[in-house]
Write a protein that holds these residues in place. Structure first.
Motif, PDB file in Angstrom:
ATOM      1  N   GLN A  78     -16.040  -1.067  -3.819  1.00 23.94           N
ATOM      2  CA  GLN A  78     -14.777  -1.798  -3.747  1.00 23.94           C
ATOM      3  C   GLN A  78     -13.632  -0.790  -3.738  1.00 23.94           C
ATOM      4  OE1 GLN A  78     -14.257  -5.105  -3.255  1.00 23.94           O
ATOM      5  NE2 GLN A  78     -12.128  -4.473  -2.993  1.00 23.94           N
ATOM      6  N   LEU A  79     -12.976  -0.658  -2.606  1.00 19.01           N
ATOM      7  CA  LEU A  79     -11.908   0.317  -2.453  1.00 19.01           C
ATOM      8  C   LEU A  79     -10.558  -0.296  -2.762  1.00 19.01           C
ATOM      9  CD1 LEU A  79     -13.056   1.926   0.925  1.00 19.01           C
ATOM     10  CD2 LEU A  79     -13.449   2.814  -1.376  1.00 19.01           C
ATOM     11  N   SER A  80      -9.597   0.546  -3.084  1.00 22.21           N
ATOM     12  CA  SER A  80      -8.198   0.117  -3.235  1.00 22.21           C
ATOM     13  C   SER A  80      -7.685  -0.374  -1.890  1.00 22.21           C
ATOM     14  CB  SER A  80      -7.352   1.301  -3.714  1.00 22.21           C
ATOM     15  OG  SER A  80      -7.378   2.335  -2.729  1.00 22.21           O
ATOM     16  N   ILE A  81      -6.534  -1.020  -1.877  1.00 21.11           N
ATOM     17  CA  ILE A  81      -5.967  -1.480  -0.601  1.00 21.11           C
ATOM     18  C   ILE A  81      -5.746  -0.297   0.330  1.00 21.11           C
ATOM     19  CG2 ILE A  81      -3.611  -1.434  -1.520  1.00 21.11           C
ATOM     20  CD1 ILE A  81      -5.067  -3.719   1.270  1.00 21.11           C
TER      21      ILE A  81
ATOM     22  N   ALA B 275       0.836  -1.208   0.000  1.00 20.36           N
ATOM     23  CA  ALA B 275       0.000   0.000   0.000  1.00 20.36           C
ATOM     24  C   ALA B 275       0.868   1.254   0.000  1.00 20.36           C
ATOM     25  CB  ALA B 275      -0.918  -0.008   1.214  1.00 20.36           C
ATOM     26  N   ASP B 276       0.380   2.298  -0.646  1.00 22.34           N
ATOM     27  CA  ASP B 276       1.070   3.591  -0.702  1.00 22.34           C
ATOM     28  C   ASP B 276       0.839   4.329   0.615  1.00 22.34           C
ATOM     29  OD1 ASP B 276       1.573   6.406  -1.125  1.00 22.34           O
ATOM     30  OD2 ASP B 276       1.561   6.028  -3.284  1.00 22.34           O
TER      31      ASP B 276
ATOM     32  N   ILE C  41      -7.060   9.524  -3.474  1.00 24.48           N
ATOM     33  CA  ILE C  41      -7.482   9.939  -2.129  1.00 24.48           C
ATOM     34  C   ILE C  41      -8.937  10.385  -2.147  1.00 24.48           C
ATOM     35  CG2 ILE C  41      -7.137  11.663  -0.308  1.00 24.48           C
ATOM     36  CD1 ILE C  41      -4.126  11.651  -1.218  1.00 24.48           C
ATOM     37  N   THR C  42      -9.314  11.152  -3.165  1.00 27.41           N
ATOM     38  CA  THR C  42     -10.699  11.620  -3.283  1.00 27.41           C
ATOM     39  C   THR C  42     -11.655  10.445  -3.407  1.00 27.41           C
ATOM     40  OG1 THR C  42      -9.972  13.681  -4.330  1.00 27.41           O
ATOM     41  CG2 THR C  42     -12.278  13.054  -4.625  1.00 27.41           C
ATOM     42  N   GLU C  43     -11.278   9.450  -4.180  1.00 29.03           N
ATOM     43  CA  GLU C  43     -12.103   8.244  -4.333  1.00 29.03           C
ATOM     44  C   GLU C  43     -12.305   7.560  -2.983  1.00 29.03           C
ATOM     45  OE1 GLU C  43     -14.227   5.206  -6.452  1.00 29.03           O
ATOM     46  OE2 GLU C  43     -13.607   7.226  -7.024  1.00 29.03           O
ATOM     47  N   ILE C  44     -11.246   7.510  -2.181  1.00 30.26           N
ATOM     48  CA  ILE C  44     -11.324   6.863  -0.863  1.00 30.26           C
ATOM     49  C   ILE C  44     -12.271   7.622   0.061  1.00 30.26           C
ATOM     50  CG2 ILE C  44     -10.031   6.354   1.256  1.00 30.26           C
ATOM     51  CD1 ILE C  44      -7.582   5.847  -0.591  1.00 30.26           C
TER      52      ILE C  44
END
Length: 213
Positions: A109-112, A44-45, A91-94
């Protein structure tokens, strides 16, 4: 290099006077939980996770009356801190799709990175801290602590969820469900422990409420 302190200072200026349980202390705990979860997910970033953790409540419509000016200032802050356009988009998507209310009828469905921030935010709604925050927010909105005549609601929409309800009902409507909604194994383990604390509390609370000599 990304200057996270610039983002943190912006958030502190916006959330420093919060009295709903979404204050800077909450945000700092979420960031700390993210750091713990990141140790098990080196893929993860870290910058995206921590930037999202610090800003995850900044555009929450239950906390902000006029979102658009805040959104514009947030975007300016992201850019000034050195985040790329791609990072800002992630970040905005999260922060747009991670909340419990946004996922009542549609599971995003979110990124890690998003999964980690979502888990951390939900973990801070559990355990002893979660109990305190539930009653703190209830007092903020004027909700009663408990009413045995009002059953917990089921099949909630976002509109339903935002309606005032007894604080104890909130444990059944949301908090006890969060363990099954965690994304990462590490968060699931922590959630199990914290939910047990809350279940013990609710059992004792009801016993004291209904006490008869």
């Amino acid at each position: 290099m990304v200057d996270l302190k610039l983002i943190q200072e912006f958030v502190k200026s916006r959330m420093g006077a919060d009295h709903s349980g979404h204050d800077v202390a909450h945000i700092q705990r979420v960031a700390n939980l993210c750091a713990h979860l990141l140790a098990a997910h080196p893929e993860a970033d870290h910058i995206i996770v921590l930037a999202a953790a610090w800003t995850h409540d900044i555009l929450d419509d239950k906390l902000v009356d006029d979102i658009e000016p805040v959104r514009q200032r947030l975007l300016v802050t992201y850019t000034a801190a050195g985040l790329t356009e791609e990072q800002v988009g992630t970040i905005t998507e999260i922060i747009t799709h991670m909340s419990f209310s946004k996922n009542l009828k549609h599971h995003y469905q979110l990124s890690i990175e998003g999964q980690i921030v979502q888990d951390a935010d939900r973990l801070d709604a559990l355990g002893a801290i979660g109990i305190g925050r539930a009653f703190y927010y209830g007092a903020h909105t004027g909700a009663p602590m408990f009413d045995p005549q009002i059953e917990p609601r089921t099949d909630l929409t976002k509109k339903d969820y935002r309606q005032k309800s007894p604080v104890i009902n909130h444990f059944y409507e949301k908090l006890f469900k969060l363990g099954d909604l965690m994304n990462t194994p590490e968060a699931k383990q922590l959630a199990e422990q914290r939910i047990q604390v809350m279940q013990n509390f609710v059992t004792e609370f009801k016993a004291e409420w209904e006490f008869k000599s």
